[in-house]
Design an enzyme around this catalytic site. Structure first.
Site, short mmCIF file in Angstrom:
data_model
loop_
_atom_site.label_atom_id
_atom_site.label_comp_id
_atom_site.label_asym_id
_atom_site.label_seq_id
_atom_site.Cartn_x
_atom_site.Cartn_y
_atom_site.Cartn_z
N HIS A 96 0.10 5.64 1.17
CA HIS A 96 -0.87 6.61 1.70
C HIS A 96 -0.86 8.03 1.03
O HIS A 96 0.25 8.42 0.74
CB HIS A 96 -0.72 6.91 3.10
CG HIS A 96 -0.82 5.67 4.00
ND1 HIS A 96 -1.93 4.71 3.95
CD2 HIS A 96 0.03 5.16 4.83
CE1 HIS A 96 -1.62 3.71 4.74
NE2 HIS A 96 -0.54 3.75 5.29
N GLU A 124 2.52 8.71 8.68
CA GLU A 124 2.76 7.52 9.89
C GLU A 124 3.97 7.69 10.59
O GLU A 124 4.99 7.60 9.99
CB GLU A 124 2.41 5.93 9.62
CG GLU A 124 1.09 5.99 8.74
CD GLU A 124 0.72 4.63 8.37
OE1 GLU A 124 -0.40 4.02 8.17
OE2 GLU A 124 1.88 3.93 8.24
N HIS A 146 4.68 0.57 0.81
CA HIS A 146 5.32 -0.17 2.03
C HIS A 146 4.24 -1.52 2.34
O HIS A 146 2.95 -1.35 1.96
CB HIS A 146 5.45 0.33 3.10
CG HIS A 146 4.16 1.04 3.72
ND1 HIS A 146 3.64 2.20 3.25
CD2 HIS A 146 3.48 0.99 4.83
CE1 HIS A 146 2.47 2.59 3.77
NE2 HIS A 146 2.15 1.84 4.85
N ARG A 183 -4.35 0.59 -2.30
CA ARG A 183 -3.76 -0.83 -2.12
C ARG A 183 -3.19 -1.41 -3.46
O ARG A 183 -4.23 -1.20 -4.60
CB ARG A 183 -4.79 -1.57 -1.42
CG ARG A 183 -5.11 -1.50 -0.09
CD ARG A 183 -6.09 -2.47 0.57
NE ARG A 183 -6.54 -2.12 1.96
CZ ARG A 183 -7.35 -1.40 2.49
NH1 ARG A 183 -8.16 -0.57 1.39
NH2 ARG A 183 -7.44 -0.87 3.55
N GLN A 208 0.72 -1.12 -0.12
CA GLN A 208 -0.05 -0.09 0.10
C GLN A 208 0.89 1.40 -0.01
O GLN A 208 2.28 1.16 0.44
CB GLN A 208 -0.98 0.01 1.33
CG GLN A 208 -0.06 0.12 2.49
CD GLN A 208 -0.94 -0.17 3.64
OE1 GLN A 208 -1.34 0.79 4.40
NE2 GLN A 208 -1.45 -1.54 3.86
#
Length: 397
Positions: free
Chosen positions: A103, A136, A262, A281, A101
């Site tokens: 982001h 993140e 990642h 994804r 995936q």
């Protein structure tokens, strides 16, 4: 808002890749859960919103913030991020690999969300659940294995040759073109689109290469074998051959900037991230896959992996930070340790017991394994008493 230390109820998300024991143990319930428990959520995101105890009533966090935004969030947060909690606090319990995936950035998410809203897409057809970015900061609680970021073209060629995949000449020839970042994106896209006889042959070669292998987790062989066992028909099992394999020991951290390809393979971690659930994804999942959109937002530049270490700022106080100002994490672990701040901080006790005391008001709140608190901006600096081990999300304002 009368109180400044608010007891908090979190949400546990049950995804297929989760553990049946880690979150149960971490939160003091003991024993195995009935099904896999993957993520513990603390925050105001509607898909897993926490509740806080306000004047003897459990109130959704977003409603509590709306009723007293300055008291909870603080004036500095209001000026920098608006009347919203800018982060989400999670615990990850990873028994099986997550999807491959990326982001989106704040700008990509806002544009994608607006487009899907305008098109009135059905939820099952949407990529963007909200208009916010999702950087993140992940800190390992147990040994953790991650595939993250693209390898250099030469190393990719070497690994494909080692696994007997030189017959993928058309795809490998993309690595000879330039400029390199665009080429790597085309290469990854070509691999993940493999189908028919070529895909069957590639997966067969992979299986033959790792058959009987006793390689440990530090080897790509181990993860190819593991992924083949879980996804025997998915070309995403090639990921260990083009992504960097990273091990985090407890206390080490990674910052996943938007666009980085990642997957988290195994382990457990605390995670502080943008207040978003936007995930694009590419493979290794039964959920929605949109490879063209993922490649459009992916950062396909090869780059070294930077493992982050905590800064010891005082006895019993460790702090992790990154380039995203809304993401920060502090661990308190000795009596007398203090946490300062002028915004809303969410805290989870993962060991021992004790209490937190606001130095501003003198208010106290008890801590035990599995208990959680929302420390409002009005609480100011808080001090720990006892032997509790507490993780607190602490954005910069």
């Amino acid at each position: 808002m009368r109180r400044s230390l608010l007891p908090l109820r979190y949400r546990v998300q049950s995804y297929a890749w989760g553990s049946r024991t880690f979150l149960s143990k971490l939160t003091g319930r003991g024993g195995a859960s009935e099904g896999p428990e993957a993520e513990l959520w603390m925050g105001a995101h509607p898909l897993g919103e926490s509740k806080v105890l306000v004047e003897e009533a459990w109130v959704p966090m977003a409603a509590a913030i709306a009723s007293d935004p300055v008291g909870l969030l603080g004036a500095a947060n209001m000026e920098r991020y608006g009347a919203v909690l800018p982060y989400l606090f999670k615990v990850l319990a990873i028994a099986e690999p997550l999807s491959l995936q990326v982001h989106p950035s704040r700008e990509q998410a806002a544009e994608g969300f607006a487009g899907e809203e305008s098109a009135r897409l059905d939820p099952s057809e949407r990529n963007y659940r909200d208009p916010r970015g999702k950087p993140e900061l992940v800190v390992a609680l147990e040994p953790m294995w991650v595939l993250r970021g693209l390898l250099e073209a030469g190393e990719i060629r070497k690994r494909f040759s080692t696994f007997g995949l030189d017959f993928l000449g058309e795809e490998l020839s993309l690595l000879d073109r330039s400029p390199a970042p665009a080429v790597l994106g085309e290469f990854v896209g070509a691999l993940l689109r493999l189908e028919g006889e070529k895909k069957r042959r590639a997966l067969q070669r992979l299986g033959e290469a790792v058959q009987g292998s006793e390689a440990g987790r530090a080897s790509p062989d181990y993860w190819v074998k593991r992924l083949l066992d879980l996804y025997p028909d998915d070309p995403g099992v090639l990921a260990p051959l083009f992504l960097q394999l990273v091990e985090l020991v407890p206390g080490q951290a990674l910052f996943q900037s938007p666009g980085v390809l990642h997957t988290y393979l195994e382990g457990a971690a605390i995670e502080v991230l943008g207040n978003s659930d936007n995930v694009l994804r590419a493979a290794l999942t039964t959920k929605r896959v949109d490879l063209p959109e993922l490649l459009a937002v992916a950062d396909t530049r090869p780059a070294d992996v930077e493992i982050l270490e905590a800064e010891q700022t005082a006895p019993g106080v460790k702090r992790w930070s990154c380039s995203a100002s809304e993401l920060g994490l502090v661990r308190l672990s000795v009596s007398g340790a203090e946490l300062s701040g002028n915004t809303l901080r969410l805290c989870l006790c993962v060991g021992g017991g004790g209490r937190l005391r606001s130095l501003e008001s003198g208010e106290e709140a008890d801590l035990s394994v599995g208990s959680a608190l929302a420390i409002t901006a009005a609480a100011g600096t808080v001090r720990l008493a006892g032997d509790a081990v507490v993780f607190c999300a602490t954005p910069t304002c």
